[in-house]
Design a protein around this motif. Sequence first.
Motif, PDB file in Angstrom:
ATOM      1  N   LYS A 327      17.150 -30.667   2.298  1.00 52.89           N
ATOM      2  CA  LYS A 327      16.419 -30.754   0.784  1.00 52.89           C
ATOM      3  C   LYS A 327      15.209 -31.662   0.513  1.00 52.89           C
ATOM      4  O   LYS A 327      14.470 -31.543  -0.129  1.00 52.89           O
ATOM      5  CB  LYS A 327      17.536 -31.214  -0.102  1.00 52.89           C
ATOM      6  CG  LYS A 327      18.710 -30.115  -0.322  1.00 52.89           C
ATOM      7  CD  LYS A 327      19.773 -30.887  -1.251  1.00 52.89           C
ATOM      8  CE  LYS A 327      20.946 -30.050  -1.599  1.00 52.89           C
ATOM      9  NZ  LYS A 327      21.986 -30.366  -2.393  1.00 52.89           N
ATOM     10  N   ASN A 328      14.934 -32.598   1.931  1.00 56.43           N
ATOM     11  CA  ASN A 328      13.849 -33.283   1.758  1.00 56.43           C
ATOM     12  C   ASN A 328      12.856 -32.701   2.903  1.00 56.43           C
ATOM     13  O   ASN A 328      12.357 -33.587   3.770  1.00 56.43           O
ATOM     14  CB  ASN A 328      14.381 -34.748   2.102  1.00 56.43           C
ATOM     15  CG  ASN A 328      15.399 -35.363   1.086  1.00 56.43           C
ATOM     16  OD1 ASN A 328      15.213 -34.866  -0.148  1.00 56.43           O
ATOM     17  ND2 ASN A 328      16.251 -36.162   1.354  1.00 56.43           N
ATOM     18  N   VAL A 329      12.543 -31.678   2.816  1.00 57.72           N
ATOM     19  CA  VAL A 329      11.434 -31.211   3.882  1.00 57.72           C
ATOM     20  C   VAL A 329      10.042 -31.676   3.800  1.00 57.72           C
ATOM     21  O   VAL A 329       9.448 -31.880   4.577  1.00 57.72           O
ATOM     22  CB  VAL A 329      11.504 -29.514   3.576  1.00 57.72           C
ATOM     23  CG1 VAL A 329      10.236 -29.081   4.742  1.00 57.72           C
ATOM     24  CG2 VAL A 329      12.824 -29.122   3.955  1.00 57.72           C
ATOM     25  N   HIS A 330       9.869 -32.169   2.515  1.00 58.54           N
ATOM     26  CA  HIS A 330       8.537 -32.835   2.031  1.00 58.54           C
ATOM     27  C   HIS A 330       8.466 -34.136   2.593  1.00 58.54           C
ATOM     28  O   HIS A 330       7.399 -34.618   2.488  1.00 58.54           O
ATOM     29  CB  HIS A 330       8.212 -32.672   0.565  1.00 58.54           C
ATOM     30  CG  HIS A 330       9.451 -33.276  -0.136  1.00 58.54           C
ATOM     31  ND1 HIS A 330      10.600 -32.957  -0.488  1.00 58.54           N
ATOM     32  CD2 HIS A 330       9.328 -34.676  -0.752  1.00 58.54           C
ATOM     33  CE1 HIS A 330      11.240 -33.672  -1.227  1.00 58.54           C
ATOM     34  NE2 HIS A 330      10.619 -34.808  -1.557  1.00 58.54           N
ATOM     35  N   GLN A 331       9.607 -34.976   2.853  1.00 57.43           N
ATOM     36  CA  GLN A 331       9.536 -36.081   3.285  1.00 57.43           C
ATOM     37  C   GLN A 331       9.925 -36.252   4.815  1.00 57.43           C
ATOM     38  O   GLN A 331      10.405 -37.116   5.476  1.00 57.43           O
ATOM     39  CB  GLN A 331      10.829 -36.886   2.943  1.00 57.43           C
ATOM     40  CG  GLN A 331      10.426 -37.095   1.327  1.00 57.43           C
ATOM     41  CD  GLN A 331      11.622 -37.869   0.516  1.00 57.43           C
ATOM     42  OE1 GLN A 331      12.607 -38.356   1.222  1.00 57.43           O
ATOM     43  NE2 GLN A 331      11.391 -38.187  -0.657  1.00 57.43           N
ATOM     44  N   ARG A 332       9.093 -35.252   5.652  1.00 56.19           N
ATOM     45  CA  ARG A 332       9.147 -35.299   7.107  1.00 56.19           C
ATOM     46  C   ARG A 332       8.749 -36.491   7.717  1.00 56.19           C
ATOM     47  O   ARG A 332       7.488 -36.841   7.230  1.00 56.19           O
ATOM     48  CB  ARG A 332       8.706 -33.825   7.608  1.00 56.19           C
ATOM     49  CG  ARG A 332       9.003 -33.901   9.079  1.00 56.19           C
ATOM     50  CD  ARG A 332       8.150 -32.681   9.521  1.00 56.19           C
ATOM     51  NE  ARG A 332       8.147 -32.620  10.973  1.00 56.19           N
ATOM     52  CZ  ARG A 332       7.543 -31.449  11.582  1.00 56.19           C
ATOM     53  NH1 ARG A 332       6.549 -30.864  10.978  1.00 56.19           N
ATOM     54  NH2 ARG A 332       7.600 -31.354  12.837  1.00 56.19           N
ATOM     55  N   PRO A 333       9.589 -37.223   8.430  1.00 57.50           N
ATOM     56  CA  PRO A 333       9.037 -38.451   8.878  1.00 57.50           C
ATOM     57  C   PRO A 333       8.099 -38.527  10.031  1.00 57.50           C
ATOM     58  O   PRO A 333       8.231 -37.347  10.753  1.00 57.50           O
ATOM     59  CB  PRO A 333      10.130 -39.615   9.351  1.00 57.50           C
ATOM     60  CG  PRO A 333      11.261 -38.347   9.624  1.00 57.50           C
ATOM     61  CD  PRO A 333      10.935 -37.054   8.778  1.00 57.50           C
ATOM     62  N   THR A 334       6.928 -39.426  10.371  1.00 58.62           N
ATOM     63  CA  THR A 334       6.079 -39.277  11.481  1.00 58.62           C
ATOM     64  C   THR A 334       6.341 -40.419  12.279  1.00 58.62           C
ATOM     65  O   THR A 334       6.468 -41.705  12.038  1.00 58.62           O
ATOM     66  CB  THR A 334       4.712 -39.228  10.739  1.00 58.62           C
ATOM     67  OG1 THR A 334       4.548 -38.165  10.176  1.00 58.62           O
ATOM     68  CG2 THR A 334       3.795 -39.225  12.131  1.00 58.62           C
ATOM     69  N   VAL A 335       6.491 -40.189  13.759  1.00 58.59           N
ATOM     70  CA  VAL A 335       6.540 -41.306  14.596  1.00 58.59           C
ATOM     71  C   VAL A 335       5.446 -41.149  15.852  1.00 58.59           C
ATOM     72  O   VAL A 335       5.164 -40.059  16.007  1.00 58.59           O
ATOM     73  CB  VAL A 335       8.178 -41.037  15.426  1.00 58.59           C
ATOM     74  CG1 VAL A 335       7.992 -41.966  16.553  1.00 58.59           C
ATOM     75  CG2 VAL A 335       8.964 -41.424  14.576  1.00 58.59           C
ATOM     76  N   SER A 356      11.813 -34.747  18.061  1.00 58.98           N
ATOM     77  CA  SER A 356      11.098 -33.546  17.564  1.00 58.98           C
ATOM     78  C   SER A 356      12.200 -32.439  17.390  1.00 58.98           C
ATOM     79  O   SER A 356      11.871 -31.463  16.618  1.00 58.98           O
ATOM     80  CB  SER A 356      10.103 -33.025  18.808  1.00 58.98           C
ATOM     81  OG  SER A 356       9.264 -31.875  18.285  1.00 58.98           O
ATOM     82  N   ASN A 357      13.305 -32.359  18.301  1.00 58.96           N
ATOM     83  CA  ASN A 357      14.266 -31.280  17.986  1.00 58.96           C
ATOM     84  C   ASN A 357      14.827 -31.720  16.785  1.00 58.96           C
ATOM     85  O   ASN A 357      15.568 -30.819  16.208  1.00 58.96           O
ATOM     86  CB  ASN A 357      15.254 -31.323  19.383  1.00 58.96           C
ATOM     87  CG  ASN A 357      14.635 -30.964  20.478  1.00 58.96           C
ATOM     88  OD1 ASN A 357      13.704 -30.147  20.390  1.00 58.96           O
ATOM     89  ND2 ASN A 357      15.137 -31.110  21.688  1.00 58.96           N
ATOM     90  N   HIS A 358      14.890 -32.767  16.260  1.00 59.18           N
ATOM     91  CA  HIS A 358      15.562 -33.326  15.036  1.00 59.18           C
ATOM     92  C   HIS A 358      14.511 -33.280  13.968  1.00 59.18           C
ATOM     93  O   HIS A 358      14.694 -33.930  12.760  1.00 59.18           O
ATOM     94  CB  HIS A 358      16.259 -34.452  15.202  1.00 59.18           C
ATOM     95  CG  HIS A 358      17.404 -34.572  15.970  1.00 59.18           C
ATOM     96  ND1 HIS A 358      18.727 -34.248  15.275  1.00 59.18           N
ATOM     97  CD2 HIS A 358      17.660 -34.702  17.144  1.00 59.18           C
ATOM     98  CE1 HIS A 358      19.602 -34.385  16.312  1.00 59.18           C
ATOM     99  NE2 HIS A 358      19.088 -34.539  17.572  1.00 59.18           N
ATOM    100  N   ASP A 359      13.607 -32.346  13.988  1.00 63.46           N
ATOM    101  CA  ASP A 359      12.641 -32.258  12.965  1.00 63.46           C
ATOM    102  C   ASP A 359      11.945 -33.452  12.454  1.00 63.46           C
ATOM    103  O   ASP A 359      11.485 -33.571  11.340  1.00 63.46           O
ATOM    104  CB  ASP A 359      13.432 -31.445  11.681  1.00 63.46           C
ATOM    105  CG  ASP A 359      12.433 -30.903  11.097  1.00 63.46           C
ATOM    106  OD1 ASP A 359      11.073 -30.251  11.403  1.00 63.46           O
ATOM    107  OD2 ASP A 359      12.584 -30.508   9.386  1.00 63.46           O
ATOM    108  N   VAL A 360      11.546 -34.248  13.328  1.00 61.25           N
ATOM    109  CA  VAL A 360      10.665 -35.371  13.111  1.00 61.25           C
ATOM    110  C   VAL A 360       9.298 -34.926  13.630  1.00 61.25           C
ATOM    111  O   VAL A 360       9.209 -34.569  14.839  1.00 61.25           O
ATOM    112  CB  VAL A 360      11.249 -36.609  13.889  1.00 61.25           C
ATOM    113  CG1 VAL A 360      10.342 -37.609  13.722  1.00 61.25           C
ATOM    114  CG2 VAL A 360      12.626 -36.948  13.321  1.00 61.25           C
TER     115      VAL A 360
END
Length: 506
Positions: A327-335, A356-360
Amino acid sequence: MATDWLGSIVSINCGESLGVYQGRVSAVDQVGQTISLTRPFHNGVKCLVPEVTFRAGDITELKILEIPGPGDSRKCGDLQHMETGIPGVGCQVGPSQNGTGKVLKKPISSSAPQNIPRRTDMKNQDIIISPQQQCSKSYMDRHLEALTQSKGFRRRHNSWSSSSRHPNQVTPKKSGLKNGQMKSKDDECFGDDIDEIPDTDFDFEGNLALFDKAAVFEEIETYERRSGTRSRGTPSEKPARYRHDENILESEPIVYRRIVVPQNANKEFCTDSGLVVPSVSYELHKKLLSVAEKHGLTLERRLEMTGVCASQMALSLLGGPNRLNPKNVHQRPTVALLCGPHVKGAQGISCGRHLSNHDVHVILFLPNFVKMLESITNELNLFSKTQGQQVSSVKDLPDTPVDLVINCLDCHENAFLRDQPWYKAVVDWANQNRAPVLSIDPPISEMELGIDAKWSLALGLPLPLGERAGRVYLCDIGIPQKVFQEVGINYHSPFGCKFVIPLHST
C-alpha cells in the motif's frame, strides 16, 4: 412599659435589601422609634458587631420568638406565627419595600406587653398570617437549619422545645409519637444551647497530622504475628512472576561467558541477554575464515550469507513492514551502495541484489577498473539482472538525500585506495548527503575511517572497533562450532533464534 419587652428574642424582616435579623431585644426607644438587638444573626450568619439598631420605617415584619417570664423563658409557639408591632409604635408595622404592610386588627397596648392567648382565645383572635407562614415552618427554624448546614456542625436543640414552652402555648402533637418520647428524642439530639456552637472551622489537616500510619501498621503486623492471623491485604511475600518467554522450571545457573578466545580481548561486548562476546584481532579473524573455507565454507557462500544478513538489517533500518508495504508504493526507499574493488565490495553488491529484490531502489557505485576480482564479476552479473542502477562516477549519485548509505569502500589490506581521487570524491558526497550510514565489516579502530557510520555489521566475531563505527551488530555467517575450536576459540552461539543481534560495549 417598653422595658417589659427587653430580653425577648425576635425575628425582624427588613425586606430584600437588608434581609432578616434575629436576636435578643436590648433596647426600645419609643421617642426615636427604634429597637436594638444584641448578639444578632443576619440571614443565618452571626454578625460581627455585638448590637444592631433598626428604625420602624425599615421593618417589614416582626415576629416574637421568645418572651422572658419570671424564672423561666416563655417562648412563642412554632405554629402560632404571632406578628406584632414594636412597642410604642402602634398597631402598624413599618411598611415593606413592595408597598404592602402587616397590620393587626387588634392594636397592642404600648403600656404593657401583649399576653400570648390560649387555644380558646386564639379561635376568637383575628390575626393576619402570611401564606408562607401557613405552609412552612417558622423562619427561626429555617434559619437554624441553614446555620447548621453552612457551618457543618451538629444541629442543637431549638429554643422553643416542648419542655420550655409558654404555659398558655399550644403544643403541636405529631401522630405516632407521645409528648414524652418526642421530648426525650429532641433532648438527645438537639439538647445543647445554640450559643455554644464554635465559630471556627474544624482543622482537618491538623488532626490528620496526628495520625501515625506507620505506627498503626506496625502494631497490626505485630498483633498478626503473635496471634497467627493474616490480614485481608496482600501477603508480605509476593509470588514470583514470569514473563511469557521465561521457564518456570528451575534450571542450571546461566553461564554468561560462553566464548573464550586464546588471547586477551582488547574489547568486549555483550548481547541483550547478557552473554559476553569478546573481540578478536584481525589476524585471528582472517585465520578463522581461512579454516572455514578449507572445510567447505567457500567465499561464495560467505558472500551470500553476508548479503542476506546485511540486507535484512538494512530493511529493518528502512522501516520494515511499515515502510515496505504494497500500500506504500509511493514511499519506495532509496539506498546508495558505495563499493570498492575488493571482497568487501563484493559483499556490498550481494546486499544490494537482495535489497533490489525486495523492491528497494538501489544505486550501486563501483569505480571502473581494468581487471576486477572474480567474486566482484560474479556479483555484478547477478546484480545486473535486478532493477538496481549501477554508476561509476560521483556525478551520477543523487543530489538529494537518500534513505540509507551502505559503506563498503574500506578494506583491511588495501589502504592505498584512500589516496585515489574517486575515493575522496565519494567520501565527500557521503558526508554531505546527511543520510545515515551502515558499514559492512569495517576495518579495525587503528585505521582511520573516511565516513562516520551510525551502524556497523561485524561477521562471525567482532573486531575491536572504535567509536566512529557507531553501534555494532553481529551477524552469523554459518561458521560451524568445530571450526572455532580448531583455531583455539571455545565457542557457543550467542545468536539464539536470530541471525543478526546487537552488541553493547561493556
